[in-house]
Scaffold this active site. Structure first.
Site, short mmCIF file in Angstrom:
data_model
loop_
_atom_site.label_atom_id
_atom_site.label_comp_id
_atom_site.label_asym_id
_atom_site.label_seq_id
_atom_site.Cartn_x
_atom_site.Cartn_y
_atom_site.Cartn_z
N ASP A 72 10.01 -9.66 -1.57
CA ASP A 72 9.97 -9.85 0.41
C ASP A 72 8.95 -10.80 -0.13
O ASP A 72 8.35 -12.11 -0.53
CB ASP A 72 8.71 -9.06 1.17
CG ASP A 72 7.71 -8.24 0.23
OD1 ASP A 72 7.19 -8.96 -0.12
OD2 ASP A 72 7.26 -7.22 0.75
N ASP A 141 -0.17 3.97 3.90
CA ASP A 141 1.21 4.41 5.28
C ASP A 141 2.11 4.93 4.52
O ASP A 141 3.83 4.72 4.59
CB ASP A 141 1.70 3.79 6.82
CG ASP A 141 2.44 2.40 6.27
OD1 ASP A 141 2.07 1.88 5.04
OD2 ASP A 141 2.78 1.64 6.81
N HIS A 143 4.08 2.59 3.08
CA HIS A 143 5.66 1.84 3.12
C HIS A 143 5.42 0.94 1.33
O HIS A 143 4.03 0.90 0.71
CB HIS A 143 5.66 0.82 4.02
CG HIS A 143 4.49 -0.46 3.91
ND1 HIS A 143 2.91 -0.49 4.55
CD2 HIS A 143 3.73 -1.40 2.88
CE1 HIS A 143 2.21 -1.32 4.43
NE2 HIS A 143 3.22 -1.87 3.31
N GLU A 148 8.79 -0.47 6.10
CA GLU A 148 7.54 0.83 7.41
C GLU A 148 7.90 1.99 7.74
O GLU A 148 9.59 2.06 7.21
CB GLU A 148 7.32 -0.30 8.46
CG GLU A 148 7.34 -1.69 8.58
CD GLU A 148 5.41 -2.23 7.54
OE1 GLU A 148 5.30 -0.83 7.89
OE2 GLU A 148 5.62 -3.50 8.45
#
Length: 289
Positions: A72, A141, A143, A148
């Site tokens: 990314d 979380d 991801h 996400e």
């Protein structure tokens, strides 16, 4: 699926680095056969990168015939910004090894056409023959990359709006100023990573324990994108003890019981020095009058 449990972060980092080292050397890359490696950023892989640099400097590993694809990059952040993932990779890894710059691939968050940049990235991966080993990390979380919670589990490389939790977590890299934190990023998709022939995910620290629990003990769920890798035929989770705090005792006991087998993946630890010696010996002609 393999779950590798080590006592501490440093041991998890070293195990991961040894695994990457062995995979590259066993692949036996060359001018017409590049090893393709997917890479993450963030604090988790830093220990692994340091060990890989050490292996290179000791002459045990070369990246001359390795192509890398990063997960990314932020949108709108200059490439030379200290918090860009271009800067991160060059400062923490690439400039310390013998990889050719043209063999490193990082998404351009300043491209005129962002979706075209994402599409081109997918094509570059295909042209390279696909990813041999994709290394990743996760957030608390669950991801992976910037996929996400709620992301499609068959998603491809695309433009993604960052969740507020991610923006808040990243504020520490931007002097705590939320106004400076990018709100969008380019990211490989879950499907992009799933296409790799093998996936290794690094998970360390108690703050990621619930995510690891969701990743391996509960079902596949797009709210925990890392859980998708339950369905990959070759997934390796590498974690430290702290990351296992939410797992059932029997789960931890089961995978620890397999460590003697799993450690054979990194022991013996191969070296290009040994490969070169074997090659030179096999090329010697037997003595004759």
């Amino acid at each position: 699926m393999k779950l590798i449990i080590l006592d501490h972060y440093s041991q998890a980092s070293e195990w991961a680095a040894k695994y990457i080292r062995n995979r590259i050397i066993q692949f036996n890359p060359g001018p017409d056969k590049y090893f393709t490696l997917g890479l993450p950023t963030g604090s988790t892989p830093l220990g692994c990168y340091k060990k890989l640099i050490e292996y290179y400097k000791n002459g045990d590993l070369s990246f001359k015939y390795v192509k890398t694809f990063n997960m990314d990059e932020y949108v709108g952040l200059p490439r030379d910004h200290p918090e860009s993932y271009h800067s991160f990779m060059w400062n923490n890894f690439f400039k310390h090894i013998d990889i050719h710059p043209e063999n490193t691939h990082i998404l351009d968050g300043n491209a005129a056409d962002l979706q075209a940049e994402c599409d081109a990235f997918e094509e570059k991966i295909k042209a390279a023959g696909g990813i041999e080993l994709f290394v990743g990390g996760i957030g608390p979380d669950g991801h992976i990359a910037f996929n996400e919670p709620g992301s499609s589990l068959v998603s491809r490389t695309r433009v993604k709006t960052l969740a507020m939790d991610t923006i808040l977590a990243n504020a520490r890299f931007f002097d705590g100023d939320l106004a400076k934190v990018p709100t969008m990023a380019l990211t490989v998709g879950v499907g992009t990573v799933m296409d790799a022939r093998e996936v290794m995910i690094l998970i360390t620290g108690a703050h990621k324990a619930f995510a690891l629990y969701k990743a391996i003990e509960e079902g596949v769920n797009h709210m925990w994108t890392v859980s998708a890798f339950q369905q990959h035929p070759r997934t390796v989770f590498v974690c430290d003890e702290d990351a296992t705090l939410e797992l059932k005792v029997k789960t931890v006991k089961y995978f620890k019981g397999l460590m003697l087998v799993h450690n054979k993946l990194v022991d013996p630890l191969y070296s290009i020095k040994e490969k070169e010696i074997e090659k030179s010996q096999s090329s010697k002609k037997p003595y004759s009058d």
